[in-house]
Design a protein around this motif. Structure first.
Motif, short mmCIF file in Angstrom:
data_model
loop_
_atom_site.label_atom_id
_atom_site.label_comp_id
_atom_site.label_asym_id
_atom_site.label_seq_id
_atom_site.Cartn_x
_atom_site.Cartn_y
_atom_site.Cartn_z
N UNK A 1 0.59 -1.49 0.20
CA UNK A 1 -0.12 0.02 0.47
C UNK A 1 0.81 0.93 0.20
N UNK A 2 0.36 2.07 -1.46
CA UNK A 2 1.13 3.31 -1.25
C UNK A 2 0.72 4.46 -0.84
N UNK A 3 1.44 5.18 -0.70
CA UNK A 3 0.27 6.61 -0.71
C UNK A 3 1.41 8.04 -0.87
N UNK A 4 0.61 9.26 -2.53
CA UNK A 4 1.33 9.27 -2.76
C UNK A 4 0.20 11.25 -2.63
N UNK A 5 0.90 12.46 -2.58
CA UNK A 5 -0.54 13.42 -2.85
C UNK A 5 -1.96 13.31 -2.29
N UNK A 6 -2.33 12.88 -1.15
CA UNK A 6 -2.92 12.81 -0.69
C UNK A 6 -4.25 11.43 -0.73
N UNK A 7 -3.57 10.53 -1.58
CA UNK A 7 -4.18 9.88 -2.88
C UNK A 7 -3.60 8.32 -2.03
N UNK A 8 -3.80 7.19 -1.22
CA UNK A 8 -3.25 5.35 -1.40
C UNK A 8 -3.39 5.22 -2.54
N UNK A 9 -2.82 4.01 -2.81
CA UNK A 9 -2.74 3.39 -3.73
C UNK A 9 -2.23 1.44 -3.72
N UNK A 10 -2.29 1.08 -4.32
CA UNK A 10 -2.22 -0.99 -4.42
C UNK A 10 -1.48 -0.92 -5.43
N UNK A 11 -0.55 -1.78 -4.93
CA UNK A 11 0.49 -2.50 -5.73
C UNK A 11 -0.19 -4.70 -5.25
N UNK A 12 -0.47 -4.41 -6.15
CA UNK A 12 -0.20 -5.95 -6.15
C UNK A 12 0.02 -7.24 -6.63
#
Lengths: 472, 170
Positions: A380-391
């Motif tokens: 789980x990553x977070x950049x510029x206020x947004x969480x995202x996923x690397x699966x």
């Protein structure tokens, strides 16, 4: 010695009668509640008299006023209590126990979990019923299956429990955990293949690792082995992951039990792969995980259990940390009436862009429609206020055209089910540590949360794991 | 000479060789990034690491790190346009190395092209970017990339500049 032996015999006789009546469908609700009320009074008196922790915790409580409907007057026992109190939790000494086990200790200090003969008997008997049903459903009566036991032996109940059950069922068991220094994967796979082992008790991650190791040796899990059923425990296994495991081995996949070292086996599988709560062994409560408020038993909430066996380590109103749903099917037969569904661990929940998701929801989103996958990992990553996923999914030897559409479909699932965007990567080989989840912790093994800065113990383990991932 | 690319598993003996070349030829923390060690651990865990093999022997490799997760050099040093943060199906090409004995051969280009193709299939990648030394721009241009910006000043090392290239897959 004689007194102890007599006490054990008396308990086995009384519990055996109730449990067998329960299994045969002959136990009425009134009989069940009488049994539970009687056991509860006995256990409360036992812990108050013998456990230093509960002597303090229950000081001033008139046990005679506590019944099945007034449990909420008693304080909870938490995992922190176990960690802080250690041996002071026990209602007896280690010499009163038949076995000494510990929690795995990967999420904090290992805590002692000794069991006496009564506790072991009551817990194992219910699981034995489950194994009996699964054996009957998968093997003809004249074919006694061989059970492979692929989990830890040392200071862990896993192997002792299953060996005892196999012995009681009259089937052969083979302890062949590849993690043991005297076994390893070569020996384990040889035993599985040469003995034509029919059933394997292990964790979901281990099922994938076994397949991976088999492939490395030029073996095909479906063609070269005879496993017809996996009895899984120790780790989350959603229907999506189970379908994937089935695609690899061609075997039936059972979530064989739900429980823990400290609370024993709380529920076990039915032949149709649902979890049956052990009504004769526990008082079950469902509480709000945040407030502790008692909820109706059919609501989703944190499971709280009270052991009904006056052994070495009965726990009173123990907060399991697991979010569950208990369903009353309305069936007249108590043995078939209730189902327990484990939704996820409270500590395994993950917040993505402000919304909480259970581990099961995350696994289901990643694994939906995925077959022949030998492991997965989520970052789980977070950049510029947004969480995202690397699966990352281990999909070896897959044609590129097939990979592309699968990756697209997983990406779409992440977006629609988890409300975030992601990058999906089909890799040839994940680190070995990823599939150790069953014996450590789902969150620690499969999830790297780059947002955490060692905030909780899970993150600590994750941080350590990340180091190990990159230096192994 | 038969050239192929294969994924390298972090921690394997081939990965250790590739990592040794990275450290030797590119250097440890060459752009003086803050939190370099943590970022490198994450990049290694979250990237495709492709080994270049000539007749079965490892002779080089490249790392392809997904964009939009705050992991890449361009993001860590805020050198990329803000709008690029959402390009999570683009990969940053970095840590491109080949062994000294095969330099000048076709391996460099062939390895890169095959890596792009393999990663595209395994990730549904839409394209690649690279924040590279200006001298590498012609190499990327030969595989179809275009130069987007030149002379991007490295904020952490005075006098160091990068070129930004992009390759869109159709």
């Amino acid at each position: 010695m004689y007194e102890k032996s007599r006490e054990i015999d008396l308990f086995k006789s009384a519990f055996g009668e109730i449990a067998n009546s329960y299994r045969r469908g002959g136990l009425t609700l009134a009989q069940l509640n009488d049994w539970k009320a009687h056991q509860l009074r006995q256990v409360l008196a036992h812990v108050q008299a013998r456990s230093p922790f509960y002597a303090r915790q229950l000081a001033g409580v008139d046990i005679g006023t506590i019944g099945l409907n007034t449990m909420s007057r008693l304080p909870f026992t938490t995992k922190d209590d176990l960690r802080i109190q250690m041996g002071n939790m026990l209602s007896g000494t280690y010499r009163d126990a038949a076995f000494y086990y510990e929690t795995t200790g990967t999420t904090g200090p290992a805590t002692p979990c000794p069991r006496d003969v009564k506790e072991s008997f009551a817990s194992n008997l219910q699981l034995r019923f489950a194994y009996e049903d699964v054996v009957a459903a998968n093997f003809p009566a004249q074919h006694a299956p061989i059970l492979g036991i692929l989990g830890p032996s040392e200071v862990h109940s896993f192997s002792d429990t299953l060996e005892e059950i196999a012995k009681d069922l009259g089937i052969c068991s083979v302890k062949a955990w590849p993690g043991s220094p005297v076994i390893g994967f070569d020996k384990c796979l040889s035993l599985l293949k040469d003995l034509q082992i029919d059933m394997v008790a292990t964790s979901p991650g281990q099922v994938m690792t076994l397949a991976k190791e088999a492939r490395r040796r030029g073996l095909d899990p479906k063609r070269d082995f005879s496993v017809k059923a996996f009895m899984l425990s120790g780790e989350l296994c959603t229907p999506e992951l189970a379908a994937n495991l089935k695609s690899i081995w061609g075997a039936e996949i059972y979530n064989s039990l739900y429980g823990s070292q400290e609370a024993f086996v709380i529920a076990s599988t039915t032949a149709d792969n649902t979890l049956r709560p052990h009504l004769t062994n526990y008082v079950f409560e469902i509480v709000d995980p945040k407030t502790g408020e008692v909820l109706d038993n059919d609501q989703i909430g944190e499971l709280v259990v009270t052991n009904l066996v006056a052994g070495v380590k009965p726990l009173i109103r123990y907060r399991t940390g697991d979010v569950v749903r208990m369903t009353d099917t309305g069936h007249a037969d108590l043995y078939r009436r209730y189902r327990l569904e484990v939704v996820g661990r409270v500590k395994d929940s993950v917040t993505l862009n402000g919304v909480d998701y259970t581990a099961a929801q995350i696994e289901a989103a990643i694994m939906s429609g995925v077959t022949q996958c030998y492991g997965y990992q989520i970052i789980i990553t977070h950049k510029n206020g947004e969480d995202a996923i690397i699966a990352k999914l281990e999909l070896p030897g897959r044609p590129e055209s097939e990979l592309r559409s699968l990756v697209d479909s997983i990406g779409a699932n992440i977006s629609s089910r988890l409300g975030c965007s992601g990058t999906v990567m089909g890799v040839e080989d994940l680190s070995e540590h990823v599939n150790l989840g069953g014996w450590i912790k789902w969150k620690a093994a499969r999830l790297i949360d780059t947002r955490e800065a060692q905030e909780d113990e899970g993150a600590g383990v994750t941080g350590d794991l990340l180091k190990r991932l990159n230096t192994a | 000479m038969n050239i192929e690319v294969r994924q390298i598993t972090v921690g394997s003996s081939h990965w250790r060789q590739y990592k040794a070349w990275r450290d030797q030829y590119i250097g440890v923390n060459p752009s003086d990034e803050p939190q370099y060690e943590r970022l490198e651990d994450l990049r290694d865990a979250c990237s495709f690491q492709m080994g270049f093999y000539a007749d079965g022997a490892l002779v080089g490799g490249v790392r392809l790190t997904p964009l939009g997760h705050g992991l890449t050099l361009g993001e860590s040093l805020s050198l990329l346009p803000a709008s690029w943060q959402s390009m999570r199906r683009y990969f940053d090409v970095n840590r491109l190395v080949v062994a000294e004995q095969v330099r000048g051969s076709s391996i460099f280009l062939a390895g890169l092209i095959k890596s792009f193709s393999s990663v595209a299939a395994r990730s549904a990648a839409k394209g690649y970017i690279a924040l590279c030394s200006p001298k590498l721009v012609p190499v990327y241009e030969r595989v179809g990339a275009t130069l987007l910006a030149d002379e991007l000043a490295c904020p952490t090392i005075k006098g160091k500049v990068f070129s930004l290239i992009k390759l869109d897959l159709t």
